[in-house]
Design a protein around this motif. Structure first.
Motif, short mmCIF file in Angstrom:
data_model
loop_
_atom_site.label_atom_id
_atom_site.label_comp_id
_atom_site.label_asym_id
_atom_site.label_seq_id
_atom_site.Cartn_x
_atom_site.Cartn_y
_atom_site.Cartn_z
N VAL A 1 0.87 -1.17 0.00
CA VAL A 1 0.00 0.00 0.00
C VAL A 1 0.91 1.22 0.00
N THR A 2 0.53 2.28 -0.72
CA THR A 2 1.40 3.45 -0.81
C THR A 2 0.71 4.71 -0.34
N ALA A 3 1.54 5.65 0.12
CA ALA A 3 1.06 6.98 0.52
C ALA A 3 2.09 8.00 0.08
N ALA A 4 1.62 9.23 -0.25
CA ALA A 4 2.50 10.23 -0.83
C ALA A 4 2.83 11.39 0.10
N ASP A 5 2.19 11.47 1.26
CA ASP A 5 2.45 12.58 2.17
C ASP A 5 2.33 12.12 3.62
N GLY A 6 2.82 12.96 4.53
CA GLY A 6 2.84 12.60 5.93
C GLY A 6 1.47 12.38 6.56
N PRO A 7 0.52 13.32 6.40
CA PRO A 7 -0.80 13.11 7.03
C PRO A 7 -1.51 11.85 6.54
N SER A 8 -1.43 11.56 5.24
CA SER A 8 -2.06 10.34 4.71
C SER A 8 -1.39 9.10 5.30
N ALA A 9 -0.06 9.14 5.36
CA ALA A 9 0.67 8.00 5.92
C ALA A 9 0.26 7.75 7.36
N LEU A 10 0.11 8.81 8.13
CA LEU A 10 -0.26 8.67 9.54
C LEU A 10 -1.65 8.06 9.67
N ASP A 11 -2.60 8.53 8.86
CA ASP A 11 -3.97 7.99 8.91
C ASP A 11 -3.98 6.51 8.56
N PHE B 1 -0.35 -3.26 9.18
CA PHE B 1 0.83 -3.50 8.35
C PHE B 1 1.88 -4.26 9.12
N ASP B 2 2.70 -4.99 8.38
CA ASP B 2 3.80 -5.75 9.00
C ASP B 2 5.07 -4.93 9.06
N VAL B 3 5.22 -3.97 8.15
CA VAL B 3 6.38 -3.08 8.16
C VAL B 3 6.03 -1.83 7.37
N ILE B 4 6.65 -0.71 7.75
CA ILE B 4 6.44 0.57 7.06
C ILE B 4 7.78 1.08 6.55
N LEU B 5 7.85 1.40 5.25
CA LEU B 5 9.00 2.08 4.67
C LEU B 5 8.65 3.55 4.61
N LEU B 6 9.31 4.36 5.41
CA LEU B 6 8.87 5.74 5.63
C LEU B 6 9.96 6.74 5.25
N ASP B 7 9.73 7.47 4.17
CA ASP B 7 10.65 8.53 3.76
C ASP B 7 10.61 9.64 4.81
N ILE B 8 11.72 10.32 5.01
CA ILE B 8 11.76 11.38 6.03
C ILE B 8 11.23 12.70 5.49
N MET B 9 11.64 13.06 4.28
CA MET B 9 11.22 14.35 3.70
C MET B 9 9.88 14.17 2.99
N LEU B 10 8.79 14.55 3.67
CA LEU B 10 7.45 14.37 3.13
C LEU B 10 6.65 15.66 3.21
N PRO B 11 5.72 15.88 2.29
CA PRO B 11 4.84 17.04 2.38
C PRO B 11 3.89 16.90 3.58
N GLY B 12 3.59 18.01 4.23
CA GLY B 12 2.57 18.02 5.27
C GLY B 12 3.05 17.64 6.64
N LEU B 13 3.87 16.59 6.72
CA LEU B 13 4.35 16.09 8.00
C LEU B 13 5.57 15.23 7.72
N SER B 14 6.68 15.52 8.36
CA SER B 14 7.90 14.77 8.07
C SER B 14 7.78 13.33 8.56
N GLY B 15 8.63 12.47 8.02
CA GLY B 15 8.66 11.09 8.47
C GLY B 15 8.97 10.98 9.95
N TYR B 16 9.85 11.87 10.45
CA TYR B 16 10.14 11.87 11.89
C TYR B 16 8.87 12.09 12.71
#
Length: 237
Positions: free
Chosen positions: A30-40, A47-62
């Motif tokens: 499953v994919t997400a393109a920004d921080g808020p969507s990823a958080l939701d 999920f069994d694992v999350i691959l999370l980019d740090i530099m994201l629109p809206g909300l950083s990976g951190y």
């Protein structure tokens, strides 16, 4: 069931490449393109694992990682970043990351890291709490609550709901439910799946949680919410 991976990256090409590559390795992506969507999406615990980019629109990976850990979501997270500094990596690990992958990365090495995290996760047990909207499935005590109120389910109804919520936002076929809940496709029939989904739906409807478990005609069943529908990318449904 195939391992389920959430890939979060603001670059469409990266998302598509990882979706194809990890899919070929036997994983559901499953994919997400920004921080808020990823958080939701990640807050479902599905999920069994999350691959999370740090530099994201809206909300950083951190910040996404920090919010997940604050909410009690223990899904393993591999942070992905072009930053290779020791401080960046230490910050991510201090926030609760399970690993740090530096771009550009070798896909072979990435898959090896994902599989290592999946093995550790399997040994430690699945996410204890699954959540879609206000519906919460607590695996530890085998309870279901909607808006804080207990929803009484039989063991079989709980098992059906657990499978659907653990795949929130994705279609689960009747055959998959047969294998996972009954353990053997010969132990029951597809009609039994329909019957128990019907029982489950009636109890959820009575609790005010109608619409969370849906029929996808010709394919199977889907657990989702309007909020989750809004943030899932069409290719990942």
């Amino acid at each position: 069931m195939r391992p389920r991976v959430l890939v979060v990256d603001d670059e469409l090409g990266v998302r598509r490449a990882l979706q194809r590559g990890l899919g070929a390795e036997g994983m559901d992506v499953v994919t997400a393109a920004d921080g808020p969507s990823a958080l939701d999406i990640a807050r479902t615990g599905a999920f069994d694992v999350i691959l999370l980019d740090i530099m994201l629109p809206g909300l950083s990976g951190y910040r996404v990682l920090q919010a997940l850990r604050a909410d009690g979501v223990t899904t393993p997270v591999l942070l992905v970043s072009a930053k290779d500094g020791e401080i960046d990596q230490a910050d991510g690990l201090d926030l609760g990351a399970d690993g740090y992958v530096v771009k550009p990365f070798s896909f072979v090495v990435l898959v090896a890291q994902v599989r290592a995290v999946l093995r550790r996760g399997a040994a430690e047990g699945a996410e204890r709490r699954l959540k879609v909207g206000e519906l919460v499935v607590d695996r530890a005590v085998r309870e279901v609550r909607f808006a804080g109120e207990l929803v009484p389910l039989s063991p079989r109804e709980f098992a059906v709901l657990e499978v659907l919520i653990s795949r929130a936002g994705a279609v689960v076929t009747k055959d998959e439910l047969l294998r996972t809940v009954w353990g053997d496709e010969l132990a029951a029939t597809r009609n039994a799946v329909e019957v128990y989904v019907g029982y489950l739906r009636r109890k959820l409807d009575a609790a005010g949680a109608g619409g969370i478990v849906r029929t996808v005609r010709g394919h199977g069943y889907l657990a989702s919410s309007s909020e989750l529908d809004a943030v899932l990318e069409p290719r990942t449904r």
